[in-house]
Enzyme design. Structure first.
Site, PDB file in Angstrom:
ATOM      1  N   ASP A   9       0.825  -1.215   0.000  1.00  0.00           N
ATOM      2  CA  ASP A   9       0.000   0.000   0.000  1.00  0.00           C
ATOM      3  C   ASP A   9       0.857   1.261   0.000  1.00  0.00           C
ATOM      4  OD1 ASP A   9      -2.377   1.383  -0.016  1.00  0.00           O
ATOM      5  OD2 ASP A   9      -2.638   1.322   2.156  1.00  0.00           O
ATOM      6  N   GLY A  10       0.300   2.329  -0.575  1.00  0.00           N
ATOM      7  CA  GLY A  10       0.942   3.647  -0.512  1.00  0.00           C
ATOM      8  C   GLY A  10       1.460   4.177  -1.840  1.00  0.00           C
ATOM      9  N   ARG A  34      -0.017   7.813  -2.671  1.00  0.00           N
ATOM     10  CA  ARG A  34       0.552   8.881  -1.834  1.00  0.00           C
ATOM     11  C   ARG A  34       2.006   9.144  -2.190  1.00  0.00           C
ATOM     12  NH1 ARG A  34      -1.034   6.090   3.533  1.00  0.00           N
ATOM     13  NH2 ARG A  34      -1.701   4.508   2.020  1.00  0.00           N
ATOM     14  N   GLU A  46     -12.601  -4.236  -3.710  1.00  0.00           N
ATOM     15  CA  GLU A  46     -13.087  -2.862  -3.531  1.00  0.00           C
ATOM     16  C   GLU A  46     -12.362  -1.866  -4.444  1.00  0.00           C
ATOM     17  OE1 GLU A  46     -12.324  -4.990  -0.950  1.00  0.00           O
ATOM     18  OE2 GLU A  46     -14.418  -5.383  -0.419  1.00  0.00           O
ATOM     19  N   ASN A  47     -11.175  -2.250  -4.945  1.00  0.00           N
ATOM     20  CA  ASN A  47     -10.425  -1.336  -5.818  1.00  0.00           C
ATOM     21  C   ASN A  47     -11.131  -1.099  -7.159  1.00  0.00           C
ATOM     22  OD1 ASN A  47      -7.144  -2.501  -4.706  1.00  0.00           O
ATOM     23  ND2 ASN A  47      -8.340  -0.759  -3.985  1.00  0.00           N
ATOM     24  N   ARG A  59     -12.459   2.433  -7.862  1.00  0.00           N
ATOM     25  CA  ARG A  59     -11.585   3.587  -8.162  1.00  0.00           C
ATOM     26  C   ARG A  59     -11.934   4.160  -9.538  1.00  0.00           C
ATOM     27  NH1 ARG A  59      -5.617   2.610  -5.562  1.00  0.00           N
ATOM     28  NH2 ARG A  59      -6.405   2.050  -3.490  1.00  0.00           N
ATOM     29  N   SER A  78      -7.961  -4.522   5.371  1.00  0.00           N
ATOM     30  CA  SER A  78      -8.685  -4.220   4.126  1.00  0.00           C
ATOM     31  C   SER A  78      -9.127  -5.474   3.357  1.00  0.00           C
ATOM     32  CB  SER A  78      -7.833  -3.306   3.226  1.00  0.00           C
ATOM     33  OG  SER A  78      -7.505  -2.120   3.893  1.00  0.00           O
ATOM     34  N   GLU A  87       1.342 -13.269  12.325  1.00  0.00           N
ATOM     35  CA  GLU A  87       2.003 -12.165  13.010  1.00  0.00           C
ATOM     36  C   GLU A  87       1.883 -10.941  12.102  1.00  0.00           C
ATOM     37  OE1 GLU A  87       3.193 -12.188  16.062  1.00  0.00           O
ATOM     38  OE2 GLU A  87       2.653 -14.312  16.259  1.00  0.00           O
TER      39      GLU A  87
HETATM   40  C1  IPE Z   1      -5.541  -2.550  -0.023  1.00  0.00           C
HETATM   41  O1  IPE Z   1      -5.198  -1.214  -0.154  1.00  0.00           O
HETATM   42  C2  IPE Z   1      -5.506  -3.234  -1.352  1.00  0.00           C
HETATM   43  C3  IPE Z   1      -4.197  -3.376  -1.967  1.00  0.00           C
HETATM   44  C4  IPE Z   1      -3.053  -2.997  -1.457  1.00  0.00           C
HETATM   45  C5  IPE Z   1      -4.189  -4.009  -3.252  1.00  0.00           C
HETATM   46  P1  IPE Z   1      -6.296  -0.062  -0.287  1.00  0.00           P
HETATM   47  O2  IPE Z   1      -5.547   1.202  -0.434  1.00  0.00           O
HETATM   48  O3  IPE Z   1      -7.254  -0.396  -1.362  1.00  0.00           O
HETATM   49  O4  IPE Z   1      -7.051  -0.159   1.102  1.00  0.00           O
HETATM   50  P2  IPE Z   1      -7.822   0.953   1.948  1.00  0.00           P
HETATM   51  O5  IPE Z   1      -8.832   1.574   1.045  1.00  0.00           O
HETATM   52  O6  IPE Z   1      -6.789   1.926   2.404  1.00  0.00           O
HETATM   53  O7  IPE Z   1      -8.407   0.197   3.102  1.00  0.00           O
HETATM   54  C1  IPE Z   2      -1.703   0.321  -3.324  1.00  0.00           C
HETATM   55  O1  IPE Z   2      -1.484   1.675  -3.358  1.00  0.00           O
HETATM   56  C2  IPE Z   2      -1.951  -0.262  -4.699  1.00  0.00           C
HETATM   57  C3  IPE Z   2      -3.332  -0.657  -4.934  1.00  0.00           C
HETATM   58  C4  IPE Z   2      -4.313  -0.597  -4.080  1.00  0.00           C
HETATM   59  C5  IPE Z   2      -3.636  -1.188  -6.245  1.00  0.00           C
HETATM   60  P1  IPE Z   2      -2.682   2.707  -3.351  1.00  0.00           P
HETATM   61  O2  IPE Z   2      -3.106   2.984  -4.748  1.00  0.00           O
HETATM   62  O3  IPE Z   2      -3.760   2.262  -2.428  1.00  0.00           O
HETATM   63  O4  IPE Z   2      -1.967   3.983  -2.763  1.00  0.00           O
HETATM   64  P2  IPE Z   2      -2.497   4.952  -1.623  1.00  0.00           P
HETATM   65  O5  IPE Z   2      -2.854   4.093  -0.442  1.00  0.00           O
HETATM   66  O6  IPE Z   2      -3.704   5.645  -2.175  1.00  0.00           O
HETATM   67  O7  IPE Z   2      -1.370   5.867  -1.333  1.00  0.00           O
HETATM   68 MG    MG Z   3      -4.081   2.478  -0.464  1.00  0.00          MG
END
Ligand code: IPE
Ligand code: IPE
Ligand code: MG
Length: 250
Positions: A17-18, A21, A64-65, A68, A193, A204
């Site tokens: 994740d991230g 950002r 849930e993605n 987007r 998530s 863990e």
């Molecule tokens: C979880 O990250 C899914 C993946 C890393 C693929 P999200 O960014 O979608 O989760 P939330 O919305 O912060 O819970």
């Molecule tokens: C994780 O990064 C990748 C996927 C969920 C596909 P994000 O796209 O959720 O990045 P942030 O959390 O919005 O920074």
């Molecule tokens: Mg994310």
């Protein structure tokens, strides 16, 4: 006091994740973070295979993605296809077996064909099992298993006594993998998530503040070091010299 367990995780699961950002903090579009994130995934996969980790499960795209904005979803799908095609040879060479969990039928057909191509090309490999969670939701996975179970019951092929934890685990898409020993989430978020809810009950957990595109081999090794210091009790207790004879003696 906790004893130090020197065993390494056999199965590592990562919520990568991230990306968004990371890109936004550089004044770039979110998708730029996904491109960098895919490169990091490649590095981590190869490192885990070298370290003889038995199974690595990567959360690449959640159920849930799909909510987007369409351009981001489309970009992620193309990026995924590129990774899966480009990495095919290196996965074969590194003896990595590639698998997918999730509602793959929702993925565009041309990309699904590439996914199936990589699964097939690596099917005979007997090294690390690399699982991509794509269009994956843990609750949806459990629900699907329940639906299949109800069907088996209706056909008289299963009765309530058969439904043990092992039996149910065997109906999930992760089967026959063992449950993850170590579950890592990057980017400073402390939640799972919808990732592997059944399988992670005794994992863990390790939360890193590092955004996924910055996640390094050293960061992964720090998570493994942390795992080695954990005392996994699974609800039991370590033998203790103190044995009260009865409740009244307390
Ligand atoms: C979880 O990250 C899914 C993946 C890393 C693929 P999200 O960014 O979608 O989760 P939330 O919305 O912060 O819970
Ligand atoms: C994780 O990064 C990748 C996927 C969920 C596909 P994000 O796209 O959720 O990045 P942030 O959390 O919005 O920074
Ligand atoms: Mg994310």
């Amino acid at each position: 006091m906790s004893s130090i367990q020197a065993t390494d995780p056999k199965h590592i699961a990562i919520i990568m994740d991230g990306n968004g950002r990371w890109a936004r903090s550089r004044g770039r579009e979110r998708v730029f973070g996904h491109v960098k994130g895919a490169r990091v995934a490649k590095k981590i996969v190869e490192h885990c295979a070298r370290k003889k980790v038995q199974a690595l499960t990567l959360y690449a795209f959640s159920e849930e993605n799909w909510s987007r904005p369409m351009p981001e979803v489309n970009f992620l799908m193309r990026l995924l296809a590129r990774y899966i095609v480009r990495e095919r040879r290196s996965l074969v060479k590194n003896n990595i077996q590639f698998r997918c969990i999730g509602q793959i039928e929702k993925i565009p057909e041309d990309i699904r064909t590439e996914i199936e191509g990589t699964i097939k090309a690596t099917a005979e490999n007997d090294g690390m099992v690399l699982t991509f969670a794509l269009s994956y939701g843990g609750r949806q996975e459990v629900l699907l298993a329940v639906k299949n179970l109800v069907q088996l019951a209706q056909q008289g092929k299963v009765c309530p006594e058969d439904v043990t934890e092992e039996f149910f685990s065997g109906m999930l898409q992760t089967s026959p993998l063992p449950d993850p020993d170590l579950m890592i989430r990057t980017s400073g978020e402390w939640r799972l998530s919808n990732f592997l809810p059944w399988q992670s009950v005794y994992s863990e957990l390790y939360f890193s503040d590092v955004l996924w595109p910055d996640f390094s081999i050293d960061d992964l090794d720090a998570a493994i070091q942390s795992f080695r210091r954990r005392d996994r009790r699974f609800g039991g207790v370590k033998s203790s010299p103190f044995q009260p004879e009865s409740l009244h003696s307390l």
